[in-house]
Design a protein around this motif. Structure first.
Motif, PDB file in Angstrom:
ATOM      1  N   SER A  32       0.887  -1.157   0.000  1.00  0.00           N
ATOM      2  CA  SER A  32       0.000   0.000   0.000  1.00  0.00           C
ATOM      3  C   SER A  32       0.926   1.209   0.000  1.00  0.00           C
ATOM      4  N   LYS A  49      -3.995   7.569  -1.485  1.00  0.00           N
ATOM      5  CA  LYS A  49      -3.419   6.261  -1.218  1.00  0.00           C
ATOM      6  C   LYS A  49      -3.680   5.305  -2.373  1.00  0.00           C
ATOM      7  N   THR A  51      -4.231   1.376  -3.289  1.00  0.00           N
ATOM      8  CA  THR A  51      -4.629   0.154  -2.593  1.00  0.00           C
ATOM      9  C   THR A  51      -4.813  -1.014  -3.534  1.00  0.00           C
ATOM     10  N   TYR A 100       1.539  -4.577  10.574  1.00  0.00           N
ATOM     11  CA  TYR A 100       1.485  -3.432   9.662  1.00  0.00           C
ATOM     12  C   TYR A 100       2.344  -2.312  10.220  1.00  0.00           C
TER      13      TYR A 100
ATOM     14  N   GLY B  97      -8.319  -3.595   8.099  1.00  0.00           N
ATOM     15  CA  GLY B  97      -8.306  -3.515   6.640  1.00  0.00           C
ATOM     16  C   GLY B  97      -6.894  -3.523   6.133  1.00  0.00           C
ATOM     17  N   ALA B  98      -6.699  -4.167   4.980  1.00  0.00           N
ATOM     18  CA  ALA B  98      -5.352  -4.367   4.470  1.00  0.00           C
ATOM     19  C   ALA B  98      -4.699  -3.066   4.013  1.00  0.00           C
ATOM     20  N   HIS B  99      -5.453  -2.120   3.514  1.00  0.00           N
ATOM     21  CA  HIS B  99      -4.870  -0.942   2.870  1.00  0.00           C
ATOM     22  C   HIS B  99      -5.233   0.353   3.566  1.00  0.00           C
ATOM     23  N   THR B 100      -5.531   0.281   4.822  1.00  0.00           N
ATOM     24  CA  THR B 100      -5.966   1.490   5.497  1.00  0.00           C
ATOM     25  C   THR B 100      -4.773   2.381   5.853  1.00  0.00           C
TER      26      THR B 100
END
Lengths: 114, 113
Positions: A32, A49, A51, A100, B97-100
Motif C-alpha cells: 500500500s 493512497k 490500494t 502493519y 483492513g489491508a490498505h488502510t
C-alpha cells in the motif's frame, strides 16, 4: 523488507506550473502506498493512497499519483501549483509482514514561487 | 470525533529529566505507533502496539519505553532525557483492513537542554 526513496529533497516551482514529486519504493509484499503532506508546524494529512484498485489515484487538492509496478514508482503530480501547496510531502509504504508498519521516505520540501 | 490526541504540544526538558508523552485515540483502533521526526530524516518508528497489552520495538527504541493498558491510550516514556531526543514526536493509529492509512496526532515538540 520495505523501503522508500524520495528522489528530491527540495523542489521549487512557479505558481501555476506543474508539480512532480518523485518516489520509488521497494517491497517484498503487495504494497500500500500513501502520500502525506505536512504544512509548517502542523501534523500529517493524507493526500491520497494506492490500494491496488486502480493505478491512477486521485487525491485531495488536485493531486494525483500513478502506481507503476515495473518502475517501482509512485510519483505525485499536480497540473498547476498554488501558493498553498508549499509544504513537505512524504511518500509512505506499508504492507503486511506479520504486522502493519508505515515506512516513510525522507520527505520533499515543495517551494512555490510567486 | 477527536481522532488522535497528543499532549503536551510543546515541552522543554533538562538533561536527565523524565517525562511521558500522552497519546489517546477514540476510533477503537488496535494498532498504535510512535514516530519521531528529525529534519531531513522523515519519520522513524520508535515503538508500536497491535493491541492492549502488546508492544514491540521499531527502528529507534533506545531511550524510550511504552505501555498499552487500554485500546485508547499509548503513552511514550522518556527516561533520562538526552539532547539527542530533541525532536518532534507523532503518535498514530490504524484501523482494520489491508490498505488502510495511519491517522496522526498533531505532534509534540520536545527540546532537551
Amino acid at each position: 523488507a520495505q523501503s522508500v526513496t524520495q528522489l528530491d529533497s527540495h523542489v521549487s516551482v512557479s505558481e501555476g506550473t506543474p508539480v512532480l514529486l518523485r518516489c520509488n519504493y521497494s517491497s517484498s509484499y503487495s504494497p500500500s502506498l500513501f502520500w502525506y503532506v505536512q504544512h509548517p508546524n502542523k501534523g500529517l494529512q493524507l493526500l491520497l493512497k494506492y490500494t491496488s484498485a486502480a493505478t491512477l489515484v486521485k487525491g485531495i487538492n488536485g493531486f494525483e499519483a500513478e502506481f507503476k509496478k515495473s518502475e517501482t514508482s509512485f510519483h505525485l503530480t499536480k497540473p498547476s501549483a498554488h501558493m498553498s501547496d508549499a509544504a513537505e510531502y512524504f511518500c509512505v509504504v506499508s504492507g503486511y509482514s506479520g504486522t502493519y508498519k508505515y515506512i516513510f521516505g525522507t520527505g520533499t520540501r515543495l517551494k512555490v514561487l510567486a | 470525533n477527536a481522532g488522535v490526541t497528543q499532549t503536551p504540544k510543546f515541552r522543554i526538558l533538562k538533561i536527565g529529566q523524565s517525562m511521558t508523552l500522552q497519546c489517546a485515540q477514540d476510533m477503537n483502533h488496535n494498532y498504535m505507533y510512535w514516530y519521531r521526526q528529525d529534519p531531513g530524516m522523515g519519520l522513524k518508528l520508535i515503538y508500536y502496539s497491535v493491541g492492549a497489552g502488546i508492544t514491540d520495538k521499531g527502528e529507534v527504541p533506545n531511550g524510550y519505553n511504552v505501555s498499552r493498558s487500554t485500546t485508547e491510550d499509548f503513552p511514550l516514556r522518556l527516561e533520562l532525557a538526552a539532547p539527542s531526543q530533541t525532536s518532534v514526536y507523532f503518535c498514530a493509529s490504524r484501523g482494520t483492513g489491508a490498505h488502510t492509512e495511519a491517522f496522526f496526532g498533531q505532534g509534540t515538540r520536545l527540546t532537551v537542554v
